[in-house]
Write a protein that holds these residues in place. Structure first.
Motif, PDB file in Angstrom:
ATOM      1  N   GLN A 183       0.830  -1.206   0.000  1.00 50.01           N
ATOM      2  CA  GLN A 183       0.000   0.000   0.000  1.00 50.01           C
ATOM      3  C   GLN A 183       0.868   1.261   0.000  1.00 50.01           C
ATOM      4  O   GLN A 183       0.516   2.248  -0.642  1.00 50.01           O
ATOM      5  CB  GLN A 183      -0.941  -0.019   1.207  1.00 50.01           C
ATOM      6  N   LEU A 184       1.997   1.221   0.700  1.00 50.92           N
ATOM      7  CA  LEU A 184       2.930   2.352   0.673  1.00 50.92           C
ATOM      8  C   LEU A 184       3.497   2.529  -0.730  1.00 50.92           C
ATOM      9  O   LEU A 184       3.589   3.654  -1.237  1.00 50.92           O
ATOM     10  CB  LEU A 184       4.064   2.153   1.678  1.00 50.92           C
ATOM     11  N   LEU A 185       3.868   1.434  -1.360  1.00 53.57           N
ATOM     12  CA  LEU A 185       4.378   1.490  -2.728  1.00 53.57           C
ATOM     13  C   LEU A 185       3.332   2.101  -3.657  1.00 53.57           C
ATOM     14  O   LEU A 185       3.643   2.973  -4.473  1.00 53.57           O
ATOM     15  CB  LEU A 185       4.775   0.092  -3.213  1.00 53.57           C
ATOM     16  N   SER A 186       2.095   1.698  -3.504  1.00 51.33           N
ATOM     17  CA  SER A 186       1.016   2.249  -4.330  1.00 51.33           C
ATOM     18  C   SER A 186       0.868   3.753  -4.122  1.00 51.33           C
ATOM     19  O   SER A 186       0.670   4.506  -5.084  1.00 51.33           O
ATOM     20  CB  SER A 186      -0.301   1.536  -3.995  1.00 51.33           C
ATOM     21  N   LEU A 187       0.989   4.201  -2.885  1.00 53.31           N
ATOM     22  CA  LEU A 187       0.899   5.636  -2.588  1.00 53.31           C
ATOM     23  C   LEU A 187       2.020   6.395  -3.300  1.00 53.31           C
ATOM     24  O   LEU A 187       1.783   7.438  -3.918  1.00 53.31           O
ATOM     25  CB  LEU A 187       0.973   5.869  -1.079  1.00 53.31           C
TER      26      LEU A 187
END
Length: 170
Positions: free
Chosen positions: A96-100
């Motif tokens: 999810q951090l990567l997606s952000l």
């Protein structure tokens, strides 16, 4: 001095040391302790000495992360009102951090992410192909990427520029 002219650079930073002054205080509301208030400016100065000036600071809105981001911003002459606070940084896993990050505007070349463990360490390990046990409080990992767009970030695509933390001799 490191060269920060790569296409994209991500600085993954764990918040500085926090305090448990009140056991009734929610985890989200924990402030920095004395060591955190001492270490964060020192680490900001190290960034300044390396010539790292962020184009964008993204932070967890948790009190300890927010204060860490503010200290770095003040040290690096980054406008406090431009810090982006994202709830995802307080509760997300590394995908999810990567997606952000992948959603960031490509006009930003250097992004500074202030968050929490174990997610910060996991993100650094996955993106950089690293095997860090943990990023210490106020520790940071800088990775460069040979891309023009944040959407291109993927596992093991980063190149380690540096790993630094308060007890590391500088």
């Amino acid at each position: 001095m490191a060269n920060f002219n790569e296409n994209k650079v991500l600085l993954i930073c764990r918040h500085a040391k926090s305090s448990w002054p009140d056991t009734g205080l929610a985890d989200f509301d924990r402030p920095l302790n004395k060591r955190g208030e001492r270490d964060a400016p020192r680490m900001g100065q190290r960034l300044q000495q390396r010539g790292f000036l962020p184009d964008l600071i993204m932070s967890s809105p948790a009190v300890r992360a927010q204060r860490t981001a503010e200290i770095y911003a003040e040290t690096l002459d980054y406008p406090l009102e431009d810090i982006g606070y994202h709830q995802q940084l307080a509760e997300a896993n590394w995908p999810q951090l990567l997606s952000l990050i992948q959603q960031a505007d490509d006009r930003y070349r250097r992004i500074f992410l202030v968050g929490h463990n174990p997610e910060c360490t996991s993100l650094a390990n996955v993106l950089g192909g690293l095997t860090l046990r943990k990023i210490p409080t106020a520790g940071m990992v800088a990775l460069s990427f040979p891309f023009n767009s944040w959407t291109e970030l993927h596992e093991q695509s980063g190149i380690l520029l540096f790993f630094d933390f308060p007890k590391n001799p500088f």
